[in-house]
Design an enzyme around this catalytic site. Structure first.
Site, PDB file in Angstrom:
ATOM      1  CG  ASN A  71       7.352   3.559   4.181  1.00 60.57           C
ATOM      2  OD1 ASN A  71       6.933   4.374   4.989  1.00 60.57           O
ATOM      3  ND2 ASN A  71       6.707   3.262   3.058  1.00 60.57           N
ATOM      4  CB  CYS A 123      13.728   5.901  -6.203  1.00 62.28           C
ATOM      5  SG  CYS A 123      14.825   5.553  -7.593  1.00 62.28           S
ATOM      6  CG  HIS A 149       8.964   7.891   5.743  1.00 65.45           C
ATOM      7  ND1 HIS A 149       8.468   8.318   4.540  1.00 65.45           N
ATOM      8  CD2 HIS A 149       8.007   7.116   6.273  1.00 65.45           C
ATOM      9  CE1 HIS A 149       7.242   7.827   4.359  1.00 65.45           C
ATOM     10  NE2 HIS A 149       6.941   7.099   5.402  1.00 65.45           N
ATOM     11  NE  ARG A 163      -1.384   2.517   2.848  1.00 63.95           N
ATOM     12  CZ  ARG A 163      -0.833   3.627   3.341  1.00 63.95           C
ATOM     13  NH1 ARG A 163      -0.670   4.689   2.551  1.00 63.95           N
ATOM     14  NH2 ARG A 163      -0.419   3.674   4.588  1.00 63.95           N
ATOM     15  CG  ASP A 164       3.325   4.306   2.972  1.00 66.59           C
ATOM     16  OD1 ASP A 164       3.176   5.215   2.138  1.00 66.59           O
ATOM     17  OD2 ASP A 164       3.895   4.490   4.059  1.00 66.59           O
TER      18      ASP A 164
END
Lengths: 309, 309
Positions: free
Chosen positions: A260, A251, A220, A29-30
């Protein structure tokens, strides 16, 4: 080939740390929500299946946000229809509002999450609402979900810093979090959405709540602090940690790696600390390597690059 | 532009953490030694000058190892001859043996480091010596250096895991470390050369020594654990931490990112913890961005990519 090229040092259980941690896997999801590529539903299903096979027990599967806002997850219904649910695994989905809840219920979802902001400005930017309006929007969602017997997690975003407001007062985060708990959320995921926090701030925020029991953490790695912050949270007794397989959503080439915490980097630390979590690093790294191939770029996870680069 | 795009959360001093930490900057030696490119001496001098200007107080400048083994540092004499030493800054150099010490003394060096192995196998592979022969080699180096009034740091490599031996016993690391202290080293830098350690192992090793006072830590980010391990070391009272500006020595594209902890990621954490260290993040990130341009690739440091990507 084994996941590790060298044997690890002896496990040393940290004093005061939990014996077991639940890894709340947010990659599907995230993670995918923040990838530029739109991944086919078949790939997502294979990802979720491989993660369950690797031992994940909580797989946040998708989001019922309007496809206009998050085209990467526009296939939510198709995904859930195709999902082969495993015993002992939960598949929560993100639900932004009552319309999203309708869709989730129709799809047979048994666990949802809502995504709240700790700050007025981000509530306005992300939800086009004030903080009070945010609660008014979530109130009926949570009430109906609970009446249907669903578990509800409350994300609290921007818990440490906010790009527009700067430092976020702990008291404000606690007020928002307690409001979500009062509403009926059984867990809060405290998010450092822009990745600025450091371990002392993490400990101070966790201590500002009445109890650490309903608290999960979501870090994060924008400034490289995610794992150190996680370790600090474990020292405070947190037992649910959000992570994204292979660091999905960030990325390695991006100007600002906003991803994350990578599940592999977390697993490496938990294994070394002797904290049980149930996820097999070998299968996990294989899955992330495969997914990096699908996305056409290396994984931002240090562990994945070291083991499967 | 300011170093930070957003204001940081309020500083929260960690309880029990040191008030001040010395960052032992290894970028010019350990970093550049592990870059494939050979950097011109003028670039190295500019790097050291910019780092001193940013507030670094310990800049490990080069190594007097034989140029055949480390061509990247073959310009050690030229570098030291051209170095404009700043008041309050020390410029230690690595010295492998008596011949290296001769060169260092001739170049006017006032602080040296020796590089020992915690394991028999790595001593053999890296130095072509047994552990006993390693000590026999270092004994006269340290004795002469001390007689000349030089400070001597002892690196202990492979403190947690060794690629050939696997897990390394704490007792063995302590025996090697105590031997170096008895020899006359005033500081030990405990290195996780292959980056496998996790925070519990770090705390256990530090606790195995009689005193934490002479101990520094040197972590690699191979598996993403460097900053979490550093935080654990700070909790044990360590006040000297090795780091490499911009993560010099590791490549973000490499299959296995074996680089040192990036100084910027450390500085971000120390700033958030309210631990004084004297290094200006703005100038540091500018320097690493410039150096990444010289090397023709992005910095592996999360902070550098986020701030200067």
């Amino acid at each position: 080939m084994g996941a590790r090229e060298v044997d690890l040092p002896d496990v040393v259980p940290g004093s005061g740390l939990p014996e077991r941690v639940t890894i709340w896997e947010v990659g599907a999801r995230d993670g995918l929500q923040n990838e530029s590529a739109v991944v086919p539903v078949g790939v997502k299903l294979e990802f979720l299946d491989r993660m369950a096979d690797a031992g994940s027990t909580v797989l946040e599967a998708t989001s019922f946000v309007h496809p206009k806002w998050v085209p990467q997850l526009a296939d939510a219904e198709e995904l859930l229809a195709g999902l082969e649910k495993r015993p002992g695994v939960t598949y929560p989905v993100l639900v932004p509002n009552e319309r999203g809840l309708d869709r989730a219920l129709a799809a047979g979802v048994r666990e949802i999450a809502i995504f709240a902001s700790a700050t007025e400005t981000f509530a306005n930017r992300n939800l086009n609402r004030t903080l009070d309006e945010q609660f008014a929007m979530f109130d009926p969602v949570v009430a109906r979900a609970r009446a249907e017997g669903l578990a509800v997690r409350g994300y609290v975003s921007m818990c440490f810093g906010d790009p527009w407001e700067g430092p976020v007062a702990r008291e404000q985060v606690v007020v928002v979090g307690e409001r979500l708990l009062d509403m009926g959320c059984s867990q809060l995921s405290l998010g450092d959405t822009i990745g600025v926090a450091t371990p002392g701030q993490v400990k101070a925020l966790l201590a500002a709540f009445d109890s650490v029991e309903p608290l999960a953490v979501h870090f994060h790695d924008t400034y490289g602090q995610a794992l150190a912050n996680t370790y600090a949270a474990l020292e405070c007794g947190v037992t649910t940690v959000d992570a994204s397989a292979g660091g999905l959503g960030g990325c390695p080439y991006a100007e600002s790696a906003t991803g994350n915490l990578a599940t592999e980097d977390l697993v490496w630390m938990l294994d070394g600390l002797g904290i049980a979590h149930g996820v097999d690093l070998d299968k996990l790294a294989d899955t992330s390597k495969w997914m990096a191939g699908v996305l056409g770029r290396p994984s931002p996870s240090n562990v994945v690059r070291a083991l499967r680069g």
